[in-house]
Structure formats: structure tokens, C-alpha cells
Design an enzyme around this catalytic site. Structure first.
Site, PDB file in Angstrom:
ATOM      1  N   ASN A  65       0.808  -1.230   0.000  1.00 49.82           N
ATOM      2  CA  ASN A  65       0.000   0.000   0.000  1.00 49.82           C
ATOM      3  C   ASN A  65       0.843   1.282   0.000  1.00 49.82           C
ATOM      4  OD1 ASN A  65       0.800  -0.575   2.630  1.00 49.82           O
ATOM      5  ND2 ASN A  65      -1.043   0.326   3.523  1.00 49.82           N
ATOM      6  N   GLU A  78       4.537  -4.819  11.774  1.00 47.29           N
ATOM      7  CA  GLU A  78       3.541  -3.762  11.544  1.00 47.29           C
ATOM      8  C   GLU A  78       2.400  -4.425  10.796  1.00 47.29           C
ATOM      9  OE1 GLU A  78       3.425  -0.842  12.647  1.00 47.29           O
ATOM     10  OE2 GLU A  78       5.466  -0.350  13.233  1.00 47.29           O
ATOM     11  N   CYS A 127      -3.472   0.540   6.798  1.00 50.96           N
ATOM     12  CA  CYS A 127      -3.577  -0.365   7.949  1.00 50.96           C
ATOM     13  C   CYS A 127      -4.244   0.295   9.144  1.00 50.96           C
ATOM     14  CB  CYS A 127      -2.186  -0.835   8.340  1.00 50.96           C
ATOM     15  SG  CYS A 127      -1.049   0.552   8.549  1.00 50.96           S
ATOM     16  N   GLU A 143       7.805   1.688  14.618  1.00 49.71           N
ATOM     17  CA  GLU A 143       8.560   2.376  13.584  1.00 49.71           C
ATOM     18  C   GLU A 143       8.476   3.875  13.877  1.00 49.71           C
ATOM     19  OE1 GLU A 143       6.957   0.592   9.819  1.00 49.71           O
ATOM     20  OE2 GLU A 143       8.908  -0.411   9.851  1.00 49.71           O
TER      21      GLU A 143
HETATM   22  P1  NAD Z   1       0.867  -9.738   3.186  1.00 46.76           P
HETATM   23  O1  NAD Z   1       0.957 -10.157   4.616  1.00 46.76           O
HETATM   24  O2  NAD Z   1       0.136 -10.610   2.252  1.00 46.76           O
HETATM   25  O3  NAD Z   1       2.334  -9.555   2.569  1.00 46.76           O
HETATM   26  C1  NAD Z   1       3.268  -8.681   3.164  1.00 46.76           C
HETATM   27  C2  NAD Z   1       4.659  -9.084   2.703  1.00 46.76           C
HETATM   28  O4  NAD Z   1       5.020 -10.318   3.304  1.00 46.76           O
HETATM   29  C3  NAD Z   1       4.814  -9.290   1.202  1.00 46.76           C
HETATM   30  O5  NAD Z   1       6.062  -8.758   0.806  1.00 46.76           O
HETATM   31  C4  NAD Z   1       4.788 -10.799   1.060  1.00 46.76           C
HETATM   32  O6  NAD Z   1       5.461 -11.283  -0.062  1.00 46.76           O
HETATM   33  C5  NAD Z   1       5.489 -11.221   2.328  1.00 46.76           C
HETATM   34  N1  NAD Z   1       5.164 -12.559   2.811  1.00 46.76           N
HETATM   35  C6  NAD Z   1       3.985 -13.216   2.687  1.00 46.76           C
HETATM   36  N2  NAD Z   1       4.052 -14.391   3.335  1.00 46.76           N
HETATM   37  C7  NAD Z   1       5.290 -14.483   3.867  1.00 46.76           C
HETATM   38  C8  NAD Z   1       5.958 -15.475   4.658  1.00 46.76           C
HETATM   39  N3  NAD Z   1       5.354 -16.591   5.033  1.00 46.76           N
HETATM   40  N4  NAD Z   1       7.232 -15.233   5.040  1.00 46.76           N
HETATM   41  C9  NAD Z   1       7.861 -14.088   4.704  1.00 46.76           C
HETATM   42  N5  NAD Z   1       7.277 -13.120   3.945  1.00 46.76           N
HETATM   43  C10 NAD Z   1       6.004 -13.323   3.539  1.00 46.76           C
HETATM   44  O7  NAD Z   1       0.272  -8.266   3.242  1.00 46.76           O
HETATM   45  P2  NAD Z   1      -0.134  -7.328   2.020  1.00 46.76           P
HETATM   46  O8  NAD Z   1      -1.373  -7.885   1.403  1.00 46.76           O
HETATM   47  O9  NAD Z   1       1.053  -7.051   1.186  1.00 46.76           O
HETATM   48  O10 NAD Z   1      -0.483  -5.961   2.786  1.00 46.76           O
HETATM   49  C11 NAD Z   1      -1.700  -5.716   3.390  1.00 46.76           C
HETATM   50  C12 NAD Z   1      -1.623  -5.956   4.889  1.00 46.76           C
HETATM   51  O11 NAD Z   1      -0.550  -5.187   5.429  1.00 46.76           O
HETATM   52  C13 NAD Z   1      -2.865  -5.499   5.625  1.00 46.76           C
HETATM   53  O12 NAD Z   1      -3.205  -6.436   6.601  1.00 46.76           O
HETATM   54  C14 NAD Z   1      -2.435  -4.195   6.271  1.00 46.76           C
HETATM   55  O13 NAD Z   1      -3.154  -3.831   7.408  1.00 46.76           O
HETATM   56  C15 NAD Z   1      -1.009  -4.468   6.575  1.00 46.76           C
HETATM   57  N6  NAD Z   1      -0.256  -3.225   6.708  1.00 46.76           N
HETATM   58  C16 NAD Z   1       0.183  -2.846   7.953  1.00 46.76           C
HETATM   59  C17 NAD Z   1       0.867  -1.645   8.121  1.00 46.76           C
HETATM   60  C18 NAD Z   1       1.363  -1.207   9.468  1.00 46.76           C
HETATM   61  O14 NAD Z   1       2.237  -0.354   9.520  1.00 46.76           O
HETATM   62  N7  NAD Z   1       0.829  -1.726  10.574  1.00 46.76           N
HETATM   63  C19 NAD Z   1       1.109  -0.835   7.004  1.00 46.76           C
HETATM   64  C20 NAD Z   1       0.654  -1.249   5.750  1.00 46.76           C
HETATM   65  C21 NAD Z   1      -0.026  -2.451   5.618  1.00 46.76           C
END
Ligand code: NAD
Length: 497
Positions: A162, A259, A293, A471
């Protein structure tokens, strides 16, 4: 309308290791799509075990050089990188918008600048990082101890889609300020701008190997989280991914920053300035197509003002301009993927089926020009209850659930009735109530009389299942360094043996 001649032509993208693009050798690639058209922007090479080994070796060499430098010199590089990001704002914003679907009006004013602010902030802190000296007094022969704040080594950063560039900066800046090296894996849906950040770092004078970018899916992430010579992992992603990453990191007892997702409450008391509260509810739900998020997706409004609030909210939501993200007038761009839009639309159906009243948006826009993109009109549900899936689960799209309350005690309990705890906001003119209620909310990042502002100086992160660690701000330094205590004896060793 956007000028098509400004759009970049992209060739196959590779990992960035040791200060250069590195061919993956086996030819495995994936496509990155433009969410506004679902056409491919380019191929991206997948990093496998060989690239991760190369990245770790490069990072070890980079770490040796970088951690040896003084904080002032490190800070100078980070500040130069901040200036370069700002100078390349337009180019980077265009790339971010093409890759993520977010409006150019946002990426040009928020994403790149917030990344640059982060580099500048930690660039300034780098020279101030250190330990303390404590004298132990006559009782201890005037011995003393001192502490050294030392880097961890190689840190892995794994990003969500995002805020791709901003997330890369939020992880790299504090890591590098502390003297670490980083291997960063952007989300597979937005692989492009992290590579630009790597170029910027090189131009700013960062030694080769200090910041590396690998590309790919969960498997590439796992190669990082399970690697013995990586000391820390910082993930931005879903709660479920966070749990997997923590379990994998446990095998080598890595430091972990998570996060994760949220379902945050925004509470509007009857004495609030309603126009400001509506402005905040819009920012808290529809900025970046609702893909944030910390969004305040459960909007609790005190009963006496609910109708007035809803009327204003619906009118302003319906006036939002959905369209081509490259058009400067667009306020709502395209969701990240067709699959993700389907997921959000399925939540809309679930809300209707559960008996909530859809009072705005919730479907794909009818303009033929938008037919190929992942567009959706921001949805508002009235008449929700706390049991509905749209109220309990993270949707991560433009879907706002309106809830009504009558008592402060009641709304605090309902706001806290979630496994998440990322953020919370309240609107009231009553100073005492504002601080009383905020103190009782189980959330790591809170706002009073605004929402979703994240200045780089302010720590950001979640309680409960929304995350671990912080962060931004000075707080992030704790999570990218370790403390060594050194006792210095000034007298004889007093031994009973
Ligand atoms: P996601 O969890 O599907 O993927 C995040 C990252 O993790 C990607 O780079 C993905 O390739 C990697 N990944 C996936 N499975 C993994 C594993 N088993 N081991 C290591 N890496 C792995 O999330 P997304 O769809 O990319 O993003 C959306 C989510 O992120 C939402 O839940 C949102 O709330 C959260 N988010 C949180 C924050 C925050 O600061 N708290 C900020 C932005 C987004």
C-alpha cells in the site's frame, strides 16, 4: 488528463545486490500490473536461494564498512538520499502510482515526501546515537560502567503493497542510521520503487551492499526470515503473515518488528466539531482507496448527532472523484488487484446480507473508461452491529461501517472488543474526556480531533495482534540496535577465593 509521454518504459527488473542489478540466472519472473488497466508494466525476476546468499554476502561486506563509519558520516549519506528523493519526486510518484493504483495527487504530495522526511530525520539522529556512562561511587571503588549502542548486523525488511516506497524508507532509514545493512523485499504487487530507492542510496554515497533489494513472493521472504546470518526482520503485512514470520524468525531467535493489520475505532462524541469529524472519517477510510492499515473503519457516532454526521458524510463521499490515478483531479484510484477488489466487493455483499444498510457506493463505477481497472466507489454502511463481518474483520478497502453509541463506558468497551489494536481516534471538545478515553483504548497509535496523521517524529505501531515494536521516532532506534554494558573496575578484584 495525464500526459502519456511522461510514462516510463520499463525493462525487466532485477534484484539489486552489492550496489548493482543482479541477474537471477534461472530466468524466473513475474509480471507487475498497473491496477488502473491490469496491463503489465514489466517483468520482475524472482530472487531464489542463490540471490539471497549473494545478498547476505554483499550485506556482510557492506555492514563491515558502514558500521565502521561515524554517525555524522552515516547521517550525511541519509540526508543526501532525502534530498535526491525530493528532487526526483515527480518521477518516483509516477512510478508509485502506476504500480499501486493510488492517485498521483497522493503519491506526489505524501509518499515520496514522507520517505524523504524519514531519511532526513534518521540522518539527523545518526550522530546522536550512543550509550551512557554511569559512575558507581566510592562503595564500588569509583568503578563505572558504560553502555554502547551497537547495530544488529543484517536486517531484513519485508514490505506491503500500500505504501511501497514509504515502507522501504521507514525500515531502511532507522536500520541504516544505527549502522546496520538491510536486505529489503518489496511486496510482489509493488516491486518497482524500492529499486529506485537503492539507486538513490548509491548516488548519495552509500557503500555497496548496505542496502539490497530482492524480489519475489512469500518463498523469497522465508529465505530471509529463516536465514541464520540475518539478525532481524521487520515485516509490514497481514496478521497471519506476521505470525508465520515470527515463527520462522524464532528458529534463529531473530529480533522481530511487526507492523500488521487493524480494525481501528474512530469515536465521535456529540460535542465534536462535526465537519472536522466528517473530514477525519473520510481520511480514515478512503485515502489510498481505503488501503491503509491504521484506518478508522469502525466509526462510532454518539446517537444525538448520528443523522447529521451521516448526512454530511454521505454527501461528501458521493462527491469524491473516482478515476485514472494519473489524473491530478482523481481522489479515488484503483485497488491494488482484481482479486483484492473482488474481496472487498464480497465484504459489501456480506454487509448487505447481514442486514446493514448500504447508503453510498459499494460497486464498480459505470464509466466505460474505468472498466479495465480495479475501481470501486467508496462504500458506507449504516445500521451496522458489532457482530457483522464488515465490523469485525479487516477489509483493507474503501468500506466504512457506521455504529451508534449512547454511553462513554459502552463505546470504550465496544471499541476495545477486537483482537487488533493498531490505532484509534476520538473527536470531542471536552479535554478531560479526550484524554480519559484515549488512555483506556487498547491501541498503539491514537489521534485526538484528527486521524491518520503520521509525522516521522511520532512512534507508529500496534498493540495486541496489530504488531510488535515501533517504527518512526526515537523508539525505532531501540528496535534496530542492541545495548552492550561494559563494567570497568577501578580497584582490586575482591575475591573470597
Ligand atoms: P501480506 O501479509 O500478504 O504480505 C506482506 C509481505 O510479506 C509481502 O512482501 C509478502 O510477499 C510477504 N510474505 C507473505 N508471506 C510471507 C511469509 N510466510 N514469510 C515471509 N514473507 C512473507 O500483506 P499485504 O497484502 O502485502 O499488505 C496488506 C496488509 O498489510 C494489511 O493487513 C495491512 O493492514 C497491513 N499493513 C500494515 C501496516 C502497518 O504499519 N501496521 C502498514 C501497511 C499495511
Amino acid at each position: 488528463m495525464p500526459d502519456a509521454t511522461l510514462l516510463p518504459t520499463l525493462t525487466t527488473q532485477k534484484a539489486w545486490i552489492g550496489g548493482h542489478p543482479l541477474d537471477n540466472g534461472d530466468g524466473r519472473t513475474f509480471e507487475t500490473l498497473n491496477p488502473a488497466t491490469n496491463q503489465a508494466l514489466c517483468d520482475v525476476q524472482i530472487s531464489g536461494a542463490a540471490e539471497i546468499e549473494a545478498a547476505v554476502a554483499a550485506a556482510e561486506a557492506g555492514f563491515a564498512a558502514w558500521s565502521d563509519m561515524g554517525g555524522t558520516a552515516r547521517g550525511r549519506v541519509l540526508k543526501r538520499a532525502a534530498d535526491l528523493l525530493r528532487a526526483r519526486n515527480r518521477e518516483l510518484a509516477v512510478l508509485e502510482t502506476l504500480d499501486s493504483g493510488k492517485p498521483i495527487s497522493e503519491s506526489e504530495t505524501v509518499d515520496v515526501h514522507s520517505g524523504a522526511d524519514c531519511l532526513e530525520y534518521y540522518g539527523g539522529l545518526a550522530a546522536t546515537l550512543g550509550g551512557e556512562h554511569v559512575d558507581l561511587g566510592a562503595e564500588w571503588n569509583h568503578s563505572f560502567f558504560y553502555t554502547r549502542r551497537e547495530p544488529l548486523g543484517i536486517c531484513a525488511g519485508i514490505g506491503a503493497w500500500n505504501y511501497p516506497l514509504q515502507i522501504a524508507c521507514w525500515k531502511a532509514a532507522p536500520a541504516l542510521a544505527c549502522g546496520n545493512a538491510m536486505i529489503f523485499k518489496p511486496a510482489e504487487l509493488t516491486p518497482l520503487t524500492a529499486l529506485k530507492l537503492a539507486e538513490v542510496f548509491k548516488e548519495a554515497g552509500l557503500p555497496d551492499g548496505v542496502f539490497n533489494v530482492v524480489q519475489g513472493f512469500a518463498e523469497t521472504g522465508q529465505l530471509l526470515t529463516r536465514h541464520e546470518r540475518i539478525a532481524k526482520v521487520s515485516l509490514t503485512g497481514e496478521v497471519g503473515t506476521g505470525k508465520k514470520v515470527m515463527a520462522d524468525a524464532a528458529k534463529t531467535l531473530k529480533e522481530v518488528t511487526l507492523e500488521l493489520g487493524g480494525k481501528s475505532p474512530l469515536i465521535v462524541f456529540a460535542d465534536a466539531d462535526l465537519d472536522n469529524a466528517v473530514s477525519a472519517a473520510l481520511l480514515a477510510n478512503f485515502f489510498t482507496q481505503g488501503e491503509i492499515c491504521s484506518n478508522g473503519t469502525r466509526v462510532f457516532v454518539e446517537a444525538p448527532v448520528k443523522d447529521a454526521f451521516l448526512e454530511k458524510l454521505v454527501a461528501r463521499t458521493k462527491a469524491m472523484r473516482i478515476g485514472d490515478p494519473m489524473d491530478p483531479a482523481t481522489q479515488v484510484g484503483a485497488l491494488i488487484s482484481a482479486e483484492h477488489r473482488d474481496k472487498v466487493l464480497a465484504y459489501v455483499q456480506a454487509g448487505v446480507a447481514a442486514g446493514a444498510r448500504l447508503v453510498a457506493g459499494g460497486g464498480a463505477p459505470e464509466e466505460p473508461a474505468l472498466a479495465n481497472g480495479n475501481y470501486m466507489a467508496p462504500a458506507i454502511f449504516d445500521g451496522c452491529n458489532d457482530e457483522m463481518s464488515i465490523v469485525r474483520e479487516e477489509v483493507f478497502g474503501p468500506l466504512l461501517s457506521l455504529l451508534t453509541f449512547t454511553e462513554e463506558e459502552e463505546v470504550v468497551a465496544r471499541a476495545n472488543a477486537t483482537p487488533f489494536g493498531l490505532a484509534a481516534g476520538i473527536f470531542t471538545r471536552d479535554l478531560r474526556r479526550a484524554h480519559r478515553v484515549i488512555a483506556r483504548l487498547q491501541a498503539g497509535t491514537c489521534w485526538i480531533n484528527t486521524y491518520n496523521l503520521t509525522p516521522i517524529e511520532m512512534p507508529f505501531g500496534g498493540y495486541r495482534q496489530s504488531g510488535l515494536g515501533r517504527e518512526n521516532g526515537r523508539a525505532a532506534i531501540e528496535h534496530y540496535s542492541q545495548l552492550k554494558s561494559v563494567y570497568v573496575e577501578m580497584g582490586d578484584v575482591d575475591s573470597p577465593y
